[in-house]
Design a protein around this motif. Structure first.
Motif, short mmCIF file in Angstrom:
data_model
loop_
_atom_site.label_atom_id
_atom_site.label_comp_id
_atom_site.label_asym_id
_atom_site.label_seq_id
_atom_site.Cartn_x
_atom_site.Cartn_y
_atom_site.Cartn_z
N LEU A 1 0.81 -1.21 0.00
CA LEU A 1 0.00 0.00 0.00
C LEU A 1 0.85 1.27 0.00
CD1 LEU A 1 -2.99 -0.89 2.34
CD2 LEU A 1 -2.67 -1.31 -0.09
N ASP A 2 2.01 1.21 0.61
CA ASP A 2 2.84 2.41 0.69
C ASP A 2 3.40 2.80 -0.67
OD1 ASP A 2 4.02 4.48 2.30
OD2 ASP A 2 5.95 3.50 2.01
N SER A 3 3.88 1.82 -1.43
CA SER A 3 4.51 2.11 -2.72
C SER A 3 3.63 1.79 -3.92
CB SER A 3 5.81 1.30 -2.84
OG SER A 3 5.51 -0.10 -2.87
N LEU B 1 6.35 -12.14 3.25
CA LEU B 1 5.06 -12.29 3.91
C LEU B 1 4.59 -13.75 3.89
CD1 LEU B 1 3.20 -9.15 2.46
CD2 LEU B 1 4.20 -9.42 4.74
N ALA B 2 5.53 -14.67 3.92
CA ALA B 2 5.22 -16.09 3.77
C ALA B 2 4.15 -16.56 4.75
CB ALA B 2 6.48 -16.93 3.92
N VAL C 1 -2.83 -7.11 5.53
CA VAL C 1 -1.87 -7.63 6.51
C VAL C 1 -0.84 -6.55 6.80
CG1 VAL C 1 -2.14 -10.03 5.77
CG2 VAL C 1 -0.37 -8.61 4.73
N GLY C 2 -0.12 -6.70 7.91
CA GLY C 2 0.96 -5.78 8.24
C GLY C 2 0.48 -4.50 8.88
N GLU C 3 1.45 -3.65 9.18
CA GLU C 3 1.17 -2.37 9.82
C GLU C 3 2.06 -1.28 9.23
OE1 GLU C 3 1.81 -2.82 13.97
OE2 GLU C 3 0.10 -4.18 14.29
N ARG D 1 2.19 -2.34 5.41
CA ARG D 1 0.84 -2.85 5.11
C ARG D 1 0.75 -3.29 3.65
NH1 ARG D 1 -3.84 0.89 6.20
NH2 ARG D 1 -5.04 -1.03 6.37
N ALA D 2 0.01 -4.36 3.44
CA ALA D 2 -0.17 -4.88 2.09
C ALA D 2 -1.54 -5.53 1.97
CB ALA D 2 0.92 -5.89 1.76
#
Length: 237
Positions: free
Chosen positions: A25-27, A43-44, A59-61, A65-66
């Motif tokens: 999401l960031d890039s 992110l396995a 997922v992620g923070e 985040r993705a």
């Protein structure tokens, strides 16, 4: 989505292999993660969980985040045996969203008249299964009670990592089946994956009730991550 990613994703779909499109999401960067490449992806663990559930999500923070877009093949149910149970099971399975096929070399039973609107393969498993293409997103229910028909299909399903393999018969019948499959070279771990006697224990008596029990057990295996587990076993085999 980039054209190269779309082409790669379509290739995975055509081969009935699960894949995940990861969007950072960031890039905004995207990548396609296949089952074969999952273990080496950052992110396995999240991708494994997404494949097991079959659900897309975040997922992620923060900057990590993705969005994981999960693409899982539609589930199939191969029923070995054009029997009364199969006649009840076929329409139920279709309503539940399964792509169902009937396989039985006995041409007196494997007819379109007995199974309207359902693909019927009137061939021996050894002849039909290579073209059918068993995979980890396929369930196999062996219902003929004839070892010459059931057991080649069971062995092929276990080797292919099908997410569910079930077989009709009593515990005594299954014990003899286990001896024959072991003699044919299948490991005890593989044989232990067979659901036998087939179906959930609901006290089923009639063919229709047995069909309900079988379908319930197949759905439970699918929704509890059996397909993802089978995919991992198939990749390791």
């Amino acid at each position: 989505m980039r054209l190269d990613l779309l082409e790669a994703l379509n290739a995975e779909r055509a081969a009935r292999r699960a894949a995940v499109v990861v969007t950072e999401l960031d890039s905004g960067a995207q990548r396609l993660v296949t089952a074969a490449g999952q273990a080496s992806d950052p992110l396995a663990r999240d991708i494994g969980a997404a494949l097991a559930s079959g659900r897309s999500g975040m997922v992620g923070e923060g900057a990590g985040r993705a969005f994981l877009a999960v693409d899982v093949p539609p589930p199939r149910l191969l029923v070995v045996g054009a029997v009364h149970i199969s006649q009840a099971l076929a329409p139920m399975a279709r309503l539940a969203g399964f792509d169902i096929t009937i396989l039985d070399p006995r041409t007196a039973f494997a007819t379109p008249e007995r199974f309207p609107d359902v693909p019927v393969i009137a061939e021996w498993p050894e002849e039909a299964l290579p073209a059918y293409g068993l995979d980890p997103f396929t369930a196999v229910a062996a219902l003929t009670h004839d070892p010459k028909i059931d057991e080649p299909a069971i062995a092929a399903a276990l080797t292919a990592g099908c997410f569910y393999v079930g077989a009709l018969g009593s515990r005594r019948t299954h014990a003899r089946r286990v001896e024959r499959l072991a003699g044919a070279g299948l490991s005890q771990a593989a044989i232990g994956r067979i659901h036998a006697p087939i179906g959930l224990d609901i006290g089923a008596a009639s063919p229709a009730e047995i069909a309900v029990a079988v379908l319930g057990e197949v759905i439970r295996a699918l929704r509890l991550g059996g397909a993802a587990a089978g995919s991992a076993e198939g990749a390791a085999a």
